[in-house]
Motif scaffolding. Structure first.
Motif, mmCIF file in Angstrom:
data_model
loop_
_atom_site.group_PDB
_atom_site.id
_atom_site.type_symbol
_atom_site.label_atom_id
_atom_site.label_comp_id
_atom_site.label_asym_id
_atom_site.label_seq_id
_atom_site.Cartn_x
_atom_site.Cartn_y
_atom_site.Cartn_z
ATOM 1 N N CYS A 265 -5.969 20.060 -33.870
ATOM 2 C CA CYS A 265 -4.583 20.412 -34.149
ATOM 3 C C CYS A 265 -3.784 20.287 -32.853
ATOM 4 N N ALA A 266 -2.499 20.018 -33.029
ATOM 5 C CA ALA A 266 -1.624 19.789 -31.889
ATOM 6 C C ALA A 266 -0.225 20.302 -32.218
ATOM 7 N N ALA A 267 0.533 20.632 -31.182
ATOM 8 C CA ALA A 267 1.853 21.219 -31.379
ATOM 9 C C ALA A 267 2.920 20.439 -30.635
ATOM 10 N N ARG A 268 4.105 20.366 -31.248
ATOM 11 C CA ARG A 268 5.278 19.821 -30.587
ATOM 12 C C ARG A 268 6.496 20.506 -31.186
ATOM 13 N N PRO A 269 7.603 20.542 -30.457
ATOM 14 C CA PRO A 269 8.777 21.267 -30.969
ATOM 15 C C PRO A 269 9.337 20.676 -32.250
ATOM 16 N N LYS A 270 9.543 21.530 -33.222
ATOM 17 C CA LYS A 270 10.349 21.292 -34.435
ATOM 18 C C LYS A 270 9.793 20.244 -35.402
ATOM 19 N N VAL A 271 9.779 18.979 -35.005
ATOM 20 C CA VAL A 271 9.554 17.910 -35.975
ATOM 21 C C VAL A 271 8.206 17.235 -35.751
ATOM 22 N N CYS A 272 7.727 16.625 -36.812
ATOM 23 C CA CYS A 272 6.449 15.933 -36.767
ATOM 24 C C CYS A 272 6.604 14.532 -36.182
ATOM 25 N N SER A 273 5.490 13.949 -35.845
ATOM 26 C CA SER A 273 5.454 12.576 -35.379
ATOM 27 C C SER A 273 4.121 11.972 -35.778
ATOM 28 N N ASP A 274 4.142 10.655 -35.999
ATOM 29 C CA ASP A 274 2.896 9.943 -36.273
ATOM 30 C C ASP A 274 2.093 9.710 -34.998
ATOM 31 N N TYR A 275 2.725 9.893 -33.864
ATOM 32 C CA TYR A 275 2.113 9.502 -32.605
ATOM 33 C C TYR A 275 1.521 10.696 -31.877
ATOM 34 N N ALA A 276 0.231 10.622 -31.619
ATOM 35 C CA ALA A 276 -0.455 11.711 -30.929
ATOM 36 C C ALA A 276 0.143 11.975 -29.560
ATOM 37 N N THR A 277 0.641 10.934 -28.911
ATOM 38 C CA THR A 277 1.170 11.094 -27.560
ATOM 39 C C THR A 277 2.432 11.953 -27.524
ATOM 40 N N TYR A 278 3.069 12.166 -28.666
ATOM 41 C CA TYR A 278 4.277 12.994 -28.704
ATOM 42 C C TYR A 278 3.953 14.477 -28.807
ATOM 43 N N PHE A 279 2.678 14.795 -28.982
ATOM 44 C CA PHE A 279 2.264 16.194 -29.070
ATOM 45 C C PHE A 279 1.756 16.638 -27.695
ATOM 46 N N GLY A 280 2.330 17.715 -27.181
ATOM 47 C CA GLY A 280 2.008 18.105 -25.814
ATOM 48 C C GLY A 280 0.859 19.083 -25.673
ATOM 49 N N SER A 281 0.510 19.757 -26.755
ATOM 50 C CA SER A 281 -0.541 20.775 -26.671
ATOM 51 C C SER A 281 -1.591 20.497 -27.734
ATOM 52 N N TRP A 282 -2.843 20.624 -27.334
ATOM 53 C CA TRP A 282 -3.959 20.274 -28.206
ATOM 54 C C TRP A 282 -5.032 21.350 -28.172
ATOM 55 N N GLY A 283 -5.722 21.485 -29.312
ATOM 56 C CA GLY A 283 -6.910 22.308 -29.348
ATOM 57 C C GLY A 283 -8.129 21.516 -28.912
ATOM 58 N N GLN A 284 -9.265 22.180 -28.947
ATOM 59 C CA GLN A 284 -10.500 21.557 -28.466
ATOM 60 C C GLN A 284 -11.209 20.756 -29.551
ATOM 61 N N GLY A 285 -10.797 20.935 -30.789
ATOM 62 C CA GLY A 285 -11.370 20.186 -31.897
ATOM 63 C C GLY A 285 -12.471 20.930 -32.625
ATOM 64 N N THR A 286 -12.666 20.555 -33.871
ATOM 65 C CA THR A 286 -13.745 21.103 -34.679
ATOM 66 C C THR A 286 -14.382 19.954 -35.454
ATOM 67 N N GLN A 287 -15.698 19.927 -35.476
ATOM 68 C CA GLN A 287 -16.437 18.815 -36.085
ATOM 69 C C GLN A 287 -16.521 19.003 -37.594
ATOM 70 N N VAL A 288 -16.196 17.950 -38.300
ATOM 71 C CA VAL A 288 -16.391 17.894 -39.750
ATOM 72 C C VAL A 288 -17.347 16.742 -40.035
ATOM 73 N N THR A 289 -18.425 17.050 -40.726
ATOM 74 C CA THR A 289 -19.412 16.040 -41.083
ATOM 75 C C THR A 289 -19.601 16.067 -42.595
ATOM 76 N N VAL A 290 -19.393 14.920 -43.223
ATOM 77 C CA VAL A 290 -19.536 14.804 -44.665
ATOM 78 C C VAL A 290 -20.738 13.913 -44.950
ATOM 79 N N SER A 291 -21.726 14.458 -45.608
ATOM 80 C CA SER A 291 -22.927 13.687 -45.918
ATOM 81 C C SER A 291 -22.814 13.044 -47.284
ATOM 82 N N SER A 292 -23.452 11.897 -47.402
ATOM 83 C CA SER A 292 -23.375 11.151 -48.675
ATOM 84 C C SER A 292 -24.497 11.566 -49.620
#
Length: 122
Positions: free
Chosen positions: A95-122
């Protein structure tokens, strides 16, 4: 200090569901858009979904109808409910945060979490 902490990832079978959470602190949560991105091994980071400060939501085409983003401003938390999961959804989700509005571009988000792994098995 701005902090975003993801949780809720794990291992699930194809067709199953998971709910990811993004807990934010250190900024005025209600004034920020929160986006979810994901990155699979060997692939670029891609946008998944985003929710604006006023609640408008956006989804990548491949997630529409399967994923639902929501926010609880009282809890400084954004959720990503994922259903009908597929093996190709396997990735680290950020997840990432930026003021007010969304963007398709990750580079426009200034703050990021460390991530969480999702694994989907077939």
């Amino acid at each position: 200090e701005v902090q975003l902490v993801e949780s809720g990832g794990g291992l699930v079978q194809a067709g199953g569901s998971l709910r990811l959470s993004c807990l934010a602190s250190g900024f005025t949560f209600g004034d920020y858009a929160i986006g979810w991105f994901r990155q699979a091994p060997g692939k670029e980071r891609e946008g998944v979904s985003c929710i604006r400060s006023i609640g408008y939501t956006y989804y990548a085409d491949s997630m529409k109808g399967r994923f639902t983003i929501s926010r609880d401003n009282a809890k400084n938390t954004v959720y990503l409910q994922m259903s009908s999961l597929k093996p190709e959804d396997t990735a680290v989700y950020y997840c990432a945060a930026r003021p007010k509005v969304c963007s398709d571009y990750a580079t426009y988000f200034g703050s990021w979490g460390q991530g969480t792994q999702v694994t989907v098995s077939s």
